[in-house]
Design a protein around this motif. Structure first.
Motif, PDB file in Angstrom:
ATOM      1  N   ASN A   1       0.840  -1.210   0.000  1.00 17.49           N
ATOM      2  CA  ASN A   1       0.000   0.000   0.000  1.00 17.49           C
ATOM      3  C   ASN A   1       0.869   1.252   0.000  1.00 17.49           C
ATOM      4  OD1 ASN A   1      -2.539  -1.022  -0.131  1.00 17.49           O
ATOM      5  ND2 ASN A   1      -2.954  -0.910   2.057  1.00 17.49           N
TER       6      ASN A   1
ATOM      7  N   LYS B   1       2.222   1.752  -3.335  1.00 14.19           N
ATOM      8  CA  LYS B   1       1.186   2.115  -4.321  1.00 14.19           C
ATOM      9  C   LYS B   1       0.775   3.584  -4.190  1.00 14.19           C
ATOM     10  CE  LYS B   1      -3.011   0.165  -3.885  1.00 14.19           C
ATOM     11  NZ  LYS B   1      -3.996  -0.895  -3.973  1.00 14.19           N
ATOM     12  N   PHE B   2       0.675   4.071  -2.940  1.00 16.10           N
ATOM     13  CA  PHE B   2       0.135   5.416  -2.745  1.00 16.10           C
ATOM     14  C   PHE B   2       1.225   6.487  -2.615  1.00 16.10           C
ATOM     15  CE2 PHE B   2      -3.335   2.606  -1.356  1.00 16.10           C
ATOM     16  CZ  PHE B   2      -4.334   3.077  -2.196  1.00 16.10           C
TER      17      PHE B   2
ATOM     18  N   ASP C   1       5.194   6.369   4.956  1.00 20.51           N
ATOM     19  CA  ASP C   1       5.386   6.806   3.566  1.00 20.51           C
ATOM     20  C   ASP C   1       5.151   8.302   3.443  1.00 20.51           C
ATOM     21  OD1 ASP C   1       2.598   7.454   2.806  1.00 20.51           O
ATOM     22  OD2 ASP C   1       2.227   5.315   3.049  1.00 20.51           O
TER      23      ASP C   1
ATOM     24  N   ILE D   1      -4.153  10.280   4.227  1.00 23.37           N
ATOM     25  CA  ILE D   1      -5.572   9.920   4.408  1.00 23.37           C
ATOM     26  C   ILE D   1      -6.193  10.911   5.389  1.00 23.37           C
ATOM     27  CG2 ILE D   1      -7.134   8.064   5.173  1.00 23.37           C
ATOM     28  CD1 ILE D   1      -4.536   6.229   4.902  1.00 23.37           C
TER      29      ILE D   1
ATOM     30  N   ILE E   1     -11.270   2.805   5.910  1.00 21.48           N
ATOM     31  CA  ILE E   1     -10.238   2.076   5.150  1.00 21.48           C
ATOM     32  C   ILE E   1     -10.022   0.660   5.685  1.00 21.48           C
ATOM     33  CG2 ILE E   1      -9.009   4.107   4.281  1.00 21.48           C
ATOM     34  CD1 ILE E   1      -6.952   3.665   6.486  1.00 21.48           C
TER      35      ILE E   1
ATOM     36  N   ARG F   1     -13.750  -1.383   1.163  1.00 18.71           N
ATOM     37  CA  ARG F   1     -13.936   0.069   1.154  1.00 18.71           C
ATOM     38  C   ARG F   1     -12.616   0.737   0.823  1.00 18.71           C
ATOM     39  NH1 ARG F   1     -18.174   2.076   4.527  1.00 18.71           N
ATOM     40  NH2 ARG F   1     -17.630   4.140   3.747  1.00 18.71           N
ATOM     41  N   GLN F   2     -12.695   1.802   0.040  1.00 14.27           N
ATOM     42  CA  GLN F   2     -11.516   2.579  -0.323  1.00 14.27           C
ATOM     43  C   GLN F   2     -11.863   4.042  -0.147  1.00 14.27           C
ATOM     44  OE1 GLN F   2     -11.581   0.871  -4.228  1.00 14.27           O
ATOM     45  NE2 GLN F   2      -9.670  -0.196  -3.849  1.00 14.27           N
ATOM     46  N   VAL F   3     -10.844   4.899   0.055  1.00 15.68           N
ATOM     47  CA  VAL F   3     -11.139   6.320   0.201  1.00 15.68           C
ATOM     48  C   VAL F   3     -11.806   6.810  -1.078  1.00 15.68           C
ATOM     49  CG1 VAL F   3     -10.137   8.609   0.447  1.00 15.68           C
ATOM     50  CG2 VAL F   3      -9.289   6.716   1.852  1.00 15.68           C
TER      51      VAL F   3
ATOM     52  N   GLY G   1      -6.965  -1.786  -6.909  1.00 17.69           N
ATOM     53  CA  GLY G   1      -7.092  -2.453  -5.608  1.00 17.69           C
ATOM     54  C   GLY G   1      -8.536  -2.842  -5.368  1.00 17.69           C
ATOM     55  N   THR G   2      -8.732  -3.668  -4.327  1.00 25.52           N
ATOM     56  CA  THR G   2     -10.076  -4.188  -4.068  1.00 25.52           C
ATOM     57  C   THR G   2     -10.628  -3.749  -2.722  1.00 25.52           C
ATOM     58  OG1 THR G   2      -9.020  -6.084  -3.083  1.00 25.52           O
ATOM     59  CG2 THR G   2      -9.676  -6.285  -5.399  1.00 25.52           C
ATOM     60  N   GLY G   3      -9.770  -3.151  -1.893  1.00 27.10           N
ATOM     61  CA  GLY G   3     -10.246  -2.753  -0.561  1.00 27.10           C
ATOM     62  C   GLY G   3     -10.274  -3.922   0.415  1.00 27.10           C
TER      63      GLY G   3
ATOM     64  N   GLY H   1      -7.233  -5.508   1.448  1.00 29.66           N
ATOM     65  CA  GLY H   1      -5.940  -5.634   2.128  1.00 29.66           C
ATOM     66  C   GLY H   1      -5.961  -5.231   3.593  1.00 29.66           C
ATOM     67  N   LEU H   2      -6.492  -4.047   3.896  1.00 33.18           N
ATOM     68  CA  LEU H   2      -6.426  -3.583   5.287  1.00 33.18           C
ATOM     69  C   LEU H   2      -7.412  -4.331   6.182  1.00 33.18           C
ATOM     70  CD1 LEU H   2      -5.886   0.284   5.043  1.00 33.18           C
ATOM     71  CD2 LEU H   2      -4.265  -1.457   5.762  1.00 33.18           C
TER      72      LEU H   2
HETATM   73  P1  ADP Z   1      -6.689  -1.503  -1.640  1.00 32.06           P
HETATM   74  O1  ADP Z   1      -5.297  -0.980  -1.449  1.00 32.06           O
HETATM   75  O2  ADP Z   1      -6.737  -2.789  -2.387  1.00 32.06           O
HETATM   76  O3  ADP Z   1      -7.626  -0.459  -2.181  1.00 32.06           O
HETATM   77  P2  ADP Z   1      -6.724  -1.697   1.239  1.00 32.06           P
HETATM   78  O4  ADP Z   1      -7.725  -2.327   2.137  1.00 32.06           O
HETATM   79  O5  ADP Z   1      -5.316  -2.154   1.326  1.00 32.06           O
HETATM   80  O6  ADP Z   1      -7.290  -1.862  -0.225  1.00 32.06           O
HETATM   81  O7  ADP Z   1      -6.752  -0.137   1.493  1.00 32.06           O
HETATM   82  C1  ADP Z   1      -8.010   0.532   1.592  1.00 32.06           C
HETATM   83  C2  ADP Z   1      -7.850   2.002   1.233  1.00 32.06           C
HETATM   84  O8  ADP Z   1      -7.062   2.659   2.242  1.00 32.06           O
HETATM   85  C3  ADP Z   1      -7.096   2.268  -0.050  1.00 32.06           C
HETATM   86  O9  ADP Z   1      -7.937   2.156  -1.183  1.00 32.06           O
HETATM   87  C4  ADP Z   1      -6.647   3.702   0.171  1.00 32.06           C
HETATM   88  O10 ADP Z   1      -7.698   4.591  -0.064  1.00 32.06           O
HETATM   89  C5  ADP Z   1      -6.330   3.715   1.672  1.00 32.06           C
HETATM   90  N1  ADP Z   1      -4.879   3.472   1.957  1.00 32.06           N
HETATM   91  C6  ADP Z   1      -4.314   2.325   2.392  1.00 32.06           C
HETATM   92  N2  ADP Z   1      -2.991   2.479   2.583  1.00 32.06           N
HETATM   93  C7  ADP Z   1      -2.699   3.758   2.254  1.00 32.06           C
HETATM   94  C8  ADP Z   1      -1.496   4.545   2.242  1.00 32.06           C
HETATM   95  N3  ADP Z   1      -0.319   4.030   2.607  1.00 32.06           N
HETATM   96  N4  ADP Z   1      -1.584   5.840   1.826  1.00 32.06           N
HETATM   97  C9  ADP Z   1      -2.783   6.360   1.467  1.00 32.06           C
HETATM   98  N5  ADP Z   1      -3.957   5.677   1.460  1.00 32.06           N
HETATM   99  C10 ADP Z   1      -3.920   4.406   1.848  1.00 32.06           C
END
Ligand code: ADP
Length: 320
Positions: free
Chosen positions: A196, A199-200, A238, A243, A251, A256-258, A268-270, A272-273
Motif C-alpha cells: 500500500n 502504491k500510494f 510513507d 488519508i 479504510i 472500502r476505499q477512500v 485495488g479491491t479494498g 488488504g487492510l
Molecule cells: P486496496 O489498497 O486494495 O484499495 P486496502 O484495504 O489495502 O485496499 O486499502 C483501503 C484504502 O485505504 C485504499 O484504497 C486507500 O484509499 C487507503 N490506503 C491504504 N494504505 C494507504 C497509504 N499508505 N496511503 C494512502 N492511502 C492508503
C-alpha cells in the motif's frame, strides 16, 4: 368514568369531616381503576414487544444464516477458482522455462504477461479466501518464537519494489527482536502495508521501522501465566497521498476505499487492510494509522512479544 353515590337516611347528616373522608375513598377507588387500566395497557404493550422480539430474533437468525451461506459460497468459489488458475500458472511456467520448446521473443513476452496477470489474480483470490476464512472463524494460527527483524526483511524482499522516485529504507535493530507469533501471517500483514505504501507514494520515501516496547510491571496473574506483556511494533511510513482522519475507520472496512469511484486512480479491491487488521487481531495484536493528507501516512502493526494466546485484554496502542 364512574360515579360513587352514598345515600343517607337523614338529610344534612353529612358533616365536613365525613365529606372529606368520602372524597378520599372516592379518590382511592378512582386511582385503583386508573391503575388497572394502566396495568392492562402495559400488559398489552409487553405482549406486543414480546411478539416483535420473537420476529426480530427470527429475522436475525435468517440474516446470520444468509451471511454464513454467502461466506461458504465465497470460500467454495475462491477455492474452485484457484485450481484452474494454478494449472494456468504451472503451464505458463513450463512455457517460460522452455520445457515444451524454446519460445521466440514475442512469445516469451506474452507468456510473461500471462504469468504476471495470473499471479495478480491468484493474490486477489487468496485474499478473498483468507478474508472469508477469517469471517467464518477458520483461520488457523501457528505461534512460534520468531525474530521480528527477520520477518521485516522477509516482507520487504517479497514485495515488488516501488516504481518511480521512491526511496525505500529500513530502520531495524542490529540484534534479533523476539516475537511469539505466526511468521507467515505477520509477513503477510507487513507485505500488505508495504505494498500500500508503495502504491500510494509517487515520490519521496517509504521507511520500515521496528521497535520493541518493554512490558509494564506484570500483574500477579501475568507472572503466574508467564506473560511479560511486551510488544513489538513495525511501522511503515510513507510520504504518499495521506488519508483524512475522517476516513481512518472506513479504510479498515471490507471492500472500502477512500476513493471507491470507477474512475479512481489507484487499483485495488479494498480487502488488504480489512484482512490485515483481522489477522493482526487474530494474533492478539492490532494495527493503527496516523496520517496527514498530502504529506504521508504511518501504519503501525503491533504484536505481542510473548504469550498472545494467553493474553486476555486487547493491546492498546498509544501513538504520538
Ligand atoms: P486496496 O489498497 O486494495 O484499495 P486496502 O484495504 O489495502 O485496499 O486499502 C483501503 C484504502 O485505504 C485504499 O484504497 C486507500 O484509499 C487507503 N490506503 C491504504 N494504505 C494507504 C497509504 N499508505 N496511503 C494512502 N492511502 C492508503
Amino acid at each position: 368514568v364512574g360515579a360513587l353515590t352514598f345515600y343517607f337516611r337523614e338529610p344534612g347528616e353529612l358533616c365536613e369531616a365525613d365529606r372529606s373522608l368520602l372524597r378520599l375513598v372516592a379518590d382511592q377507588m378512582a386511582a385503583t381503576a386508573e391503575k388497572a387500566h394502566l396495568i392492562e395497557d402495559l400488559q398489552k404493550a409487553n405482549q406486543r414487544l414480546r411478539k416483535q422480539n420473537v420476529e426480530l430474533e427470527a429475522r436475525y437468525r435468517q440474516a446470520e444464516e444468509a451471511r454464513r451461506l454467502k461466506n461458504e459460497f465465497l470460500a467454495n468459489v475462491s477455492h474452485e477458482l484457484r485450481t484452474p488458475l494454478t494449472a494456468i500458472l504451472g503451464f505458463a511456467y513450463l512455457l517460460r522455462e522452455g520445457i515444451p520448446g524454446t519460445l521466440e521473443g514475442e512469445q516469451a513476452a506474452a507468456v510473461e504477461k500471462i504469468e504476471a496477470a495470473g499471479a495478480t489474480l491468484m493474490g486477489l483470490i487468496n485474499d478473498l479466501l483468507d478474508l472469508t476464512h477469517l469471517r467464518l472463524g477458520r483461520t488457523t494460527v501457528e505461534l512460534e518464537e520468531c525474530d521480528a527483524v527477520a520477518l521485516a526483511h522477509a516482507a520487504l524482499s517479497s514485495v515488488n519494489p516501488p516504481t518511480g522516485a521512491v526511496e525505500v529504507s529500513c530502520e531495524l535493530p542490529d540484534v534479533p527482536v523476539p516475537a511469539l507469533t505466526d511468521p507467515v501471517i505477520a509477513v503477510r500483514i507487513l507485505q500488505n502495508l508495504l505494498s500500500n505504501a508503495f502504491k500510494f507514494t509517487a515520490a519521496g520515501s517509504v521507511t520500515l521501522r521496528l521497535s520493541a516496547l518493554p512490558a509494564p510491571p506484570p500483574s500477579l496473574s501475568e507472572q503466574a501465566l508467564g506473560i511479560d506483556g511486551g510488544v513489538v511494533l513495525w511501522e511503515v511510513e510513507d510520504t504518499g497521498i495521506g488519508i483524512e482522519e475522517s476516513d481512518f475507520d472506513i479504510i479498515f472496512d471490507e471492500f472500502r476505499q477512500v476513493d471507491g469511484s470507477a474512475t479512481r486512480r489507484y487499483g485495488g479491491t479494498g480487502m488488504g487492510l480489512a484482512l490485515s487488521l483481522g489477522l493482526a487481531r487474530r494474533l492478539g495484536g492490532d494495527i493503527a494509522v496516523r496520517s496527514t493528507p498530502g504529506q504521508g501516512s504511518v501504519f503501525t502493526l503491533v504484536l505481542p512479544a510473548r504469550g498472545p494466546a494467553a493474553r486476555t485484554a486487547p493491546i492498546e496502542i498509544r501513538l504520538g
